[in-house]
Design a protein around this motif. Structure first.
Motif, short mmCIF file in Angstrom:
data_model
loop_
_atom_site.label_atom_id
_atom_site.label_comp_id
_atom_site.label_asym_id
_atom_site.label_seq_id
_atom_site.Cartn_x
_atom_site.Cartn_y
_atom_site.Cartn_z
N ALA A 32 -96.33 -70.82 6.94
CA ALA A 32 -95.04 -70.77 6.24
C ALA A 32 -95.27 -70.81 4.73
CB ALA A 32 -94.18 -71.96 6.67
N GLY A 33 -94.31 -70.28 4.00
CA GLY A 33 -94.46 -70.31 2.55
C GLY A 33 -93.15 -70.04 1.85
N LEU A 34 -93.12 -70.40 0.56
CA LEU A 34 -91.93 -70.10 -0.23
C LEU A 34 -92.34 -69.85 -1.68
CD1 LEU A 34 -90.90 -72.69 -2.20
CD2 LEU A 34 -90.31 -73.61 0.00
N ALA A 35 -91.49 -69.14 -2.40
CA ALA A 35 -91.72 -68.93 -3.84
C ALA A 35 -90.38 -69.00 -4.54
CB ALA A 35 -92.37 -67.58 -4.08
N VAL A 36 -90.38 -69.63 -5.71
CA VAL A 36 -89.17 -69.66 -6.54
C VAL A 36 -89.54 -69.16 -7.94
CG1 VAL A 36 -88.08 -71.60 -5.32
CG2 VAL A 36 -89.60 -72.06 -7.23
N ILE A 37 -88.51 -68.80 -8.70
CA ILE A 37 -88.75 -68.41 -10.09
C ILE A 37 -88.04 -69.42 -10.98
CG2 ILE A 37 -88.40 -66.65 -11.86
CD1 ILE A 37 -88.45 -64.58 -9.57
N GLU A 38 -88.78 -69.95 -11.95
CA GLU A 38 -88.20 -70.93 -12.86
C GLU A 38 -88.75 -70.64 -14.26
OE1 GLU A 38 -86.00 -73.10 -12.98
OE2 GLU A 38 -86.58 -74.83 -14.17
N SER A 39 -87.87 -70.52 -15.23
CA SER A 39 -88.24 -70.22 -16.62
C SER A 39 -89.22 -69.04 -16.69
CB SER A 39 -88.88 -71.44 -17.30
OG SER A 39 -88.09 -72.58 -17.09
N ILE A 67 -83.55 -69.38 -7.79
CA ILE A 67 -83.74 -68.20 -6.93
C ILE A 67 -85.06 -68.35 -6.19
CG2 ILE A 67 -84.67 -66.89 -8.94
CD1 ILE A 67 -83.66 -64.33 -7.53
N GLY A 68 -85.05 -68.01 -4.91
CA GLY A 68 -86.30 -68.12 -4.16
C GLY A 68 -86.24 -67.42 -2.82
N ILE A 69 -87.43 -67.14 -2.27
CA ILE A 69 -87.53 -66.55 -0.94
C ILE A 69 -88.58 -67.31 -0.14
CG2 ILE A 69 -86.66 -64.22 -1.42
CD1 ILE A 69 -89.45 -63.26 -1.97
N ALA A 70 -88.40 -67.34 1.18
CA ALA A 70 -89.32 -68.12 2.02
C ALA A 70 -89.51 -67.41 3.35
CB ALA A 70 -88.75 -69.51 2.24
N HIS A 71 -90.54 -67.83 4.08
CA HIS A 71 -90.97 -67.06 5.25
C HIS A 71 -91.71 -67.93 6.25
CE1 HIS A 71 -93.58 -63.90 7.23
NE2 HIS A 71 -92.51 -63.17 7.06
N THR A 72 -91.49 -67.70 7.53
CA THR A 72 -92.41 -68.18 8.55
C THR A 72 -93.06 -66.94 9.14
OG1 THR A 72 -90.50 -68.29 10.03
CG2 THR A 72 -91.36 -70.38 9.22
N ARG A 73 -94.37 -66.99 9.25
CA ARG A 73 -95.12 -65.78 9.62
C ARG A 73 -95.62 -65.83 11.05
NH1 ARG A 73 -101.09 -64.18 8.51
NH2 ARG A 73 -100.99 -61.93 8.76
N PRO A 80 -104.03 -66.00 10.82
CA PRO A 80 -103.09 -66.97 10.23
C PRO A 80 -103.78 -67.89 9.22
CG PRO A 80 -103.35 -67.30 12.62
CD PRO A 80 -104.36 -66.29 12.21
N THR A 81 -103.90 -67.45 8.01
CA THR A 81 -104.56 -68.24 6.95
C THR A 81 -103.57 -68.38 5.79
OG1 THR A 81 -105.34 -66.23 5.87
CG2 THR A 81 -106.83 -67.26 7.48
N GLU A 82 -103.92 -69.27 4.86
CA GLU A 82 -103.04 -69.45 3.70
C GLU A 82 -102.96 -68.17 2.85
OE1 GLU A 82 -103.10 -73.42 2.07
OE2 GLU A 82 -102.79 -72.54 0.07
N ALA A 83 -104.12 -67.50 2.73
CA ALA A 83 -104.14 -66.28 1.91
C ALA A 83 -103.25 -65.18 2.51
CB ALA A 83 -105.56 -65.77 1.77
N ASN A 84 -103.13 -65.19 3.84
CA ASN A 84 -102.31 -64.16 4.48
C ASN A 84 -100.84 -64.57 4.60
OD1 ASN A 84 -104.40 -62.35 4.82
ND2 ASN A 84 -104.98 -63.14 6.84
N ALA A 85 -100.54 -65.86 4.37
CA ALA A 85 -99.15 -66.32 4.50
C ALA A 85 -98.29 -65.68 3.41
CB ALA A 85 -99.09 -67.84 4.42
N HIS A 86 -97.03 -65.48 3.73
CA HIS A 86 -96.08 -64.93 2.75
C HIS A 86 -95.51 -66.09 1.94
CE1 HIS A 86 -95.20 -61.20 5.49
NE2 HIS A 86 -96.36 -61.74 5.79
N PRO A 87 -94.88 -65.90 0.83
CA PRO A 87 -94.67 -64.65 0.12
C PRO A 87 -95.97 -64.07 -0.47
CG PRO A 87 -93.13 -66.35 -0.63
CD PRO A 87 -94.15 -67.02 0.22
N HIS A 88 -95.98 -62.73 -0.60
CA HIS A 88 -97.08 -62.06 -1.29
C HIS A 88 -96.63 -61.65 -2.69
CE1 HIS A 88 -100.00 -62.17 1.86
NE2 HIS A 88 -99.00 -61.95 2.71
#
Ligand code: GLU
Length: 399
Positions: A32-39, A67-73, A80-88
């Motif tokens: 699983a992973g998420l990304a947000v944008i701040e400043s 604002i952000g997006i998240a994913h379960t892969r 299934p590794t951290e490098a392959n987890a989303h977001p990309h």
């Protein structure tokens, strides 16, 4: 295919994203992973394993951002590794989450590598991130995504953000489910409306090929032909407590105990004097169903097993010859269709990819008509079938 959630609001969204991912956990996933944008900066967290691990990491390093997006892969390309987890992320600018499979990813990957893009994962999804970035020259995010998706073959639900345009999320739906959740001065995307029930009950169910430009206070949708369209919103009757386990140890058990009441819901108003009211299957159902001479049932998994039981009943009580086939076989082979054959699909969600593709194929193959038996009235399967029977089972979470 697993889960997507995205949010744009006037408050921090990370906790909304985590809560949404938790509500999508039932679908099964490996990371699983998420990304947000701040400043103007991208902050990303990814973890192998459960969403609770991601949540722990988030508690240790809170990520503010509106604002952000998240994913379960559910890995299809790469372990299934951290490098392959989303977001990309591409070029520290474009951030992408994706459900589905990009079938021409190898070819695109080679082209992008030749242009100088360095890949940090084995996924097909990272191709999408770099491809969008490569289309940015002189263009804004929406234009770049539009051009990039023209080159993609396969199935995708996409959520895309850019650190240079933190005022909107771009979302595209082709072959993977995606919905919009409407809030007050905040809007959301998700692969399943259950993910958003704690924040809204108002949804737009996107159609195949829809392209969405989502701001906190506005939504622009264009259809597969590029025309601006208004899509009607629907209020979900499901409250978010209805989707909780209650006294049961797990959802599977809860839903087994619900079966008697579900069965009476299914039959209610649909039988009279011991006869099925044919009009409950939709317009023209009466005329169409009376012409049926044989039946083809197509489904996957448990629905396929239900179809096998139905076959015995149809042959015994209706005396109609009936065939049952797994959708993933049916969709890839040549079928000989006899006259007056009814084509039935079964799917709880109405988004089962192979079943949907089988229906699309059947529509060009000379069947008399198509009937879907499904629990989600707004699903693609129901929308694309001539007739339907909605099972009224309530939200189904056990997989
Ligand atoms: N194909 C993508 C991957 O393997 C997305 C899988 C998914 O839908 O979770 O990363």
């Amino acid at each position: 295919m697993c889960g997507i959630i995205g949010a744009i609001a006037n408050r921090n969204v990370a906790s909304i994203l985590i809560a949404g991912l938790q509500r999508l956990e039932y679908r099964g996933y490996d990371s699983a992973g998420l990304a947000v944008i701040e400043s103007g900066k991208i902050a990303r967290l990814r973890r192998v394993g459960k969403v609770v691990e991601l949540n722990k990491a988030l508690t240790a390093t809170p990520l503010p951002g509106h604002i952000g997006i998240a994913h379960t892969r559910w890995a299809t390309h790469g372990a299934p590794t951290e490098a392959n987890a989303h977001p990309h992320v591409s070029s520290d600018e474009i951030v992408v989450v994706h459900n589905g499979i990009i079938e021409n990813y190898l070819e695109l990957r080679e082209q992008l590598q030749a242009q100088g893009y360095a890949f940090t994962s084995e996924t097909d999804t990272e191709v999408v991130a770099h491809l969008i970035h490569s289309k940015l020259k002189g263009q804004n995010l929406a234009q770049a995504v539009k051009q990039a998706v023209l080159l993609l073959k396969g199935a995708y639900g996409l959520g895309v953000i850019s650190r240079h345009e933190p005022e909107h999320i771009i979302a595209v739906r082709k072959g993977s489910p995606l919905i919009i959740g409407l809030g007050i001065e905040e809007n959301f995307i998700a692969s399943d409306h259950l993910a958003l029930l704690p924040v809204t009950q108002e949804f737009i169910f996107l159609e195949e090929g829809d392209f969405v430009d989502l701001h906190a206070d506005s939504i622009n949708i264009t259809d597969a032909q590029g025309n601006a369209v208004e899509r009607e919103s629907k209020t979900s009757q499901v409250s978010h407590t209805q989707t909780e386990k209650g006294e049961y140890r797990h959802y599977m058990l809860k839903e087994i105990y619900e079966q008697p009441s579900v069965l009476s819901n299914v039959l209610e108003g649909r039988i009279s004097d011991d006869k099925v009211l044919l009009q409950s299957f939709g317009e023209n159902a009466e005329t169409l169903l009376q012409q049926v001479k044989r039946i083809q049932i197509v489904a996957c998994g448990t629905s396929y097993h239900a179809g096998m039981v139905a076959r015995y009943w149809l042959e015994r009580y209706a005396e109609l010859p009936c065939q049952v086939e797994i959708a993933s076989e049916f969709r890839y082979r040549t079928n000989v269709v006899e006259d007056d054959t009814l084509f039935i699909t079964l799917s709880q969600s109405g988004e089962t990819a192979d079943t949907l593709e089988a229906l699309r194929k059947a529509k060009d193959s000379g069947y008399l008509t198509s009937l879907s038996i499904c629990n989600v009235a707004e699903s693609s399967l129901v929308r694309e079938s001539d007739l339907c029977l909605i099972t009224r089972a309530g939200p189904e979470v056990g997989v």
